[in-house]
Design an enzyme around this catalytic site. Sequence first.
Site, PDB file in Angstrom:
ATOM      1  N   GLY A   1       0.992  -5.148   1.194  1.00 57.67           N
ATOM      2  CA  GLY A   1      -0.163  -5.328   0.304  1.00 57.67           C
ATOM      3  C   GLY A   1       0.229  -5.986  -1.013  1.00 57.67           C
TER       4      GLY A   1
ATOM      5  N   GLU B   1       4.377  -4.701   7.464  1.00 56.24           N
ATOM      6  CA  GLU B   1       3.482  -3.684   8.020  1.00 56.24           C
ATOM      7  C   GLU B   1       3.792  -3.374   9.473  1.00 56.24           C
ATOM      8  OE1 GLU B   1       2.610  -6.118   6.014  1.00 56.24           O
ATOM      9  OE2 GLU B   1       1.046  -5.506   4.621  1.00 56.24           O
TER      10      GLU B   1
ATOM     11  N   ALA C   1       0.845  -1.199   0.000  1.00 52.59           N
ATOM     12  CA  ALA C   1       0.000   0.000   0.000  1.00 52.59           C
ATOM     13  C   ALA C   1       0.877   1.244   0.000  1.00 52.59           C
ATOM     14  CB  ALA C   1      -0.887  -0.014   1.232  1.00 52.59           C
TER      15      ALA C   1
END
Length: 754
Positions: free
Chosen positions: A101, A124, A61
């Site tokens: 992602g 993440e 992301a």
Amino acid sequence: MAQYARNAAAVAVIRLRNPPVNALSLTVLQALEDGLKRADADPSVKAVMICGENGKFSAGADIQGFSSPKRQGIALGPLVSLIERSEKPVVAAIEGIALGGGLEVALGCHFRVAHVQARMGLPEVTIGLLPGAEGTQRLPRLIGVPAALDLITTGRHIPATEALKLGLVDEVVEENTVEAGIRLANKLIASVSLENVSSKENRELCKHARILTGCPAGQPLGPRRLSLKPIPRLPNMEAFLSEALVKVKKQARGCLAPELCFQAVKAATEQPFADGVQRERELFNILLTSGQAQALQYAFFAERAVQRWTTLSGASWKSASPQPIRRAAVIGLGTMGRGIVTSLVKANIPVVALEQDVEYLNTGRKAVMLLLEREAMKMGQDAQSLDFHNPARLQFTVDFDGLRDVDLVIEAVFENMALKKEIFKKLSGICKPGAFLCTNTSALNIDEIASATSHPQQVIGTHFFSPAHVMRLLEIIYGRHTSPAAIATAMQLAKAMKKVGVVVGNCFGFVGNRMMFPYVQQAVFLLEEGSRPENVDQVIEDFGFKIGPFRMSDLAGLDVGWRSRKGQGLTGASLPPGTPARQRHGRRYSPLPDLLCEQGRFGQKTGKGWYQYEKAGGRTARPDPWLHSFLSEYRDTHQIKTRFIDQEEILERCLFSLINEGFNILAEGIASGPEHLDVIYINGYGWPKHKGGPMFYASTVGLPRILAKLQKYSEAHPDVPELRPSAFLKKLVAAGNPPLKEWMSCSGSQSSKL
Ligand code: 3H9
């Protein structure tokens, strides 16, 4: 965006495209969704392949997007589900990186082919989040709970070969991955479309495709949809999870993300896929709004921002060219020199290591070899590349002549100006004129050292942190004459050694130690007034520091500072008679550390310091009743009334005085922005990363509050100039407490000391 193309056969190729790392911005997600729908609607398309532009799958992301006020738009999780639900086989062709992602998109695909040099991971947690696109639910179904928990709670990147062993990818290729992906897609098409055709040849092809894909006849994709797979059970899942939680909590030290990552994976073991996804979303949202995620993401970008260095005279990364370092030398094989040699060898830079005599050389050689053997063991299969027994790669000498052809020298001898100048004078005569001359110093004046050479433009400070082969920070200090090429080369060297270089100006203690002085000073003053070392350390460690100031001082050795204070004439024989015990140059001074040293209490190495240890060299600090009575007597002698000091005061006096010095540094232009100070503190001084560094932390506390507190403490301690609020801090408060990224635009009228 994502580019949609049809190849000659029946495979639609969707190429993620968002340079430099194909981050999944809203535009990319939209294009990916459009591509999937188009492929679905086109009956001539029989399979889909997703890959990334420029040899990179995707870094996940778009991290910038998390702080954007308008985060509305297509969500990644449902898009991953859409990929997985596709009736046409979807293959991920992973080159370069598939992170966060990006890897979650690949987990939605039915097949994954990776290039042998690709790296994968769910990092993440390192930016304060968890894999929020259903990754915490799919990964344990694919590779099992222990391996998934490890990857998700540490965020480590793994090479394709490890991914293959774990079952994360189906195939690793050495050639063109996109072509391999298309080849696999064509085989899959064959497996689906040829099932009902009865020719012998087709049946064979079909059988081959089934072996390849592991799909039973009639259900070509079912088992490849991870959301439908059961979690591989462990005989002792409950016990495993409780042990894992203890480990995760211990490593997290106040950081929320690892524990919430754990909770999300645990949900996968307890609930059906859809409920697990729901839990993952709840936990993701907690993290997203926790404040820690902002701090960690700030730290991520700060580390990249400091690569774009500038100096007060206008030199910058844009115009300066680094010079190649084909061979380097290190002078001095003490603790620092050994670590520096090890770092250079690990960076594949041939090294000449020099000591003053054969005895020191032999001791240093043994120590370096031991370090390198340990490093090689940690590196496993890459160890051969270190090749450190080869004299062409690592050479030991006592002869300065061996330094004639090196491109760069790092001097790492004692912190003694006269000695350093003597060495630099020698180097100036021996080394080739273009060689860069670096000094590993934690405080000394770079210009004075450079004055001993005939090419001061080649001289630069490189402040390593101990242990130098482990610590990531490299403070790079430019002097008045240092050339931009020298700075660029030192930055390049930092990168080669996998360190983060931060360029700063020349002043006593540079950035890191200069900010540390007031912090340590306050810690000692607090002892004078009524605290104990263990009280202060506890507060600082609860805040998230790896180690409090007194435990740190015991570890580093109290004698180091004592020697430096003697050198500065603050204590010892050169102190003028009649100097008040607790005052120097009209300012408050605490002789407490000097008194401990006079008693031979140097810390861990002597078994006693601010704490007591089981033996000389012991590691376990225990509060020392002797020290407690010593402190009481000291207070009686100096008529200091012991008072109870609460945690808030301990924290504020230590941290706010450090931050205050940070504002002075910014005002003087010693560092070109607050992110420099933060990167230094996170990587060199154990500042908790999830609090973003001291200046970021100051911005979250609010500058008016910091100013008010400093004013209060300064009034109570008028003889401590370090508590007097910095003029720059006052200016920022008067300017309305602007956000951190606007601070430097308010610094215009501040004068420079450089
Ligand atoms: C996520 O995926 C959440 C999902 O689970 C759920 C969502 C619902 N976004 O590091 P470099 C920029 S969270 C935006 O210098 P390298 C970086 O700032 C994401 N920008 O190169 C830099 O910009 P600049 C999980 C990004 O080769 C430039 O790219 N993913 C992103 O040394 C080059 O980067 C991660 O945490 C990003 N995701 O290392 C991966 N990534 O040139 C984070 C990079 O202006 N990224 N940029 O300074 C990395 O670990 C490294 O950047 C990477 C490349 C290994 C990819």
